[in-house]
Scaffold this motif. Structure first.
Motif: not given
Length: 404
Positions: A220-223, A263-266, A271-272, A287-288
């Motif tokens: 997962l990206p670190g930014d 919720a986390v999609s917004t 997110a995991v 993707e996220s």
């Protein structure tokens, strides 16, 4: 040293106590688990013997279920009081099943001849067995034990003592007369009542199979912030009832998980979401957002910037050790109290019990991520957790108690 370990309740109670029983076995001490049929298979994988003779969840609430079916066995007022969490916990911890279990196992316990009894926090058969054998008993770290009111259990526990031919003690603190154990500093205690101070220690490292981060999470990206969301291992199994129409007052766990993913999609994050191995057909990774049956939670928390949790004692302890602020979405049991404590300590925010509103969850997450004070306080809590002595301190303390 021979240690009798009594455990009932959920798998979370097992997870509280087995690091200590493993440490005891590694130090050469003999362990016998006295547990329920629900937990026996899990404990059979641990060092030590296992005896399944304690009342399971349904048996502990049988008086209430009988009343609901027939109107017999208790008064209407007693049944209504079950709506009060403190009374319900005290009642299911001290019912007639307690003395029945002690009578049934006492010959085996005398043969095993424990030097000390280590009990799950709200499991009280261990107290009565220890009193029968004249040995000390102590409570292990436990969410249910944190909220068990010693004044509410005192009188019914004396009734169980009378049934077993033991002297009535008329002492609310008799369940802690030999001490108790905990895994968080006193500054961050989650106990709800004035009870004796605990010997505190660090839980041991997680098992080897939980020490490697899954590759998809590692990539997962670190930014962006990493958010871990979990409803624990028990909510997916609990559903909305425990048989007989006894509502737990929780949302459908599938609805809770859908709300978490929405919720986390917004959020502007990676997110995991851990489902606790509950299959929900509409949940898909994107993707996220990674949707996983299970993750090595302590390890993922080391990488996380925010933890959305149901508020179980184990998950909160792991977040404290990782220095991660929290959004707490309590469901039942000790979780509502734990959520209030997280707010009191400045380690996060809480949501209404069993909410399934994605907008409300997302707003709470944004509030914590936007306020650096939550992370600063969580990191300070982590330093205090890391300053606790190792689990060998608890092993040595138990051995010293057994010899007194």
């Amino acid at each position: 040293m021979r240690v009798l370990c009594t455990v009932s309740g959920s798998l979370g109670h097992v997870h509280n106590i087995v690091p200590l029983t493993r440490a005891l076995s590694e130090a050469g001490h003999q362990v016998l688990f006295l547990t329920t049929d629900e937990l026996a298979a899990r404990l059979a994988r641990e060092p030590g013997q296992v005896m399944a003779a304690l009342a399971n969840t349904r048996q502990r609430i049988e008086p209430l279920l009988t009343f609901m079916r027939t109107g017999q066995g208790m008064t209407v007022d007693e049944a209504q009081r079950f709506k009060d969490q403190a009374y319900a916990l005290a009642s299911v911890s001290t019912g007639p099943h307690l003395s029945a279990a002690v009578r049934g196992v006492l010959p085996t316990m005398k043969e095993f001849a424990p030097d000390v009894v280590l009990r799950d926090g709200a499991e009280l058969a261990g107290c009565l067995i220890a009193e029968q054998l004249g040995v000390p008993h102590v409570s292990a770290p436990s969410g249910a034990g944190n909220i068990l009111d010693p004044y509410l259990v005192s009188e019914p526990l004396d009734r169980r003592r009378a049934e077993l031919g033991l002297p009535e003690l008329r002492d609310p603190m008799s369940i802690h007369r030999h001490g108790r154990l905990d895994c968080v500093p006193a500054r961050y205690s989650f106990t709800a009542h004035e009870i004796p101070s605990a010997l505190v220690y660090q839980q041991a490292e997680p098992p080897a199979d939980q020490r490697v981060l899954p590759a998809d999470i590692a990539e997962l990206p670190g930014d962006r912030p990493l958010v871990l969301a979990s409803v624990g291992s028990e909510l997916p199994k609990a559903g909305a009832t425990i048989g007989g129409g006894l509502s737990l007052g929780v949302a459908d766990p599938a609805d809770t998980l859908r709300a978490l993913v929405d919720a986390v999609s917004t959020l502007d994050c990676s997110a995991v979401v851990s489902t606790g191995r509950l299959y929900v057909d509409s949940l898909q990774s994107t993707e996220s957002v990674r949707v996983a049956d299970w993750v090595p939670q302590p390890l993922v928390l080391r990488c996380a910037d925010l933890f959305i949790t149901h508020g179980g004692y184990n998950g909160i302890r792991e977040a404290l050790l990782a220095g991660v602020p929290m959004v707490v979405l309590p469901q039942f049991g000790d979780q509502d109290h734990n959520a209030d404590r997280v707010v009191e300590f400045g380690l996060g925010v809480r949501l209404p019990v069993a909410t399934t509103d994605p907008e409300l969850i997302a707003a709470a997450c944004r509030a914590v991520l936007a306020e650096p004070g939550y992370t600063a306080r969580a990191r300070h809590a982590r330093r205090r957790m890391l300053a606790l002595p190792g689990i060998d301190t608890a092993v040595a303390w138990l051995a010293a108690l057994a010899t007194r």
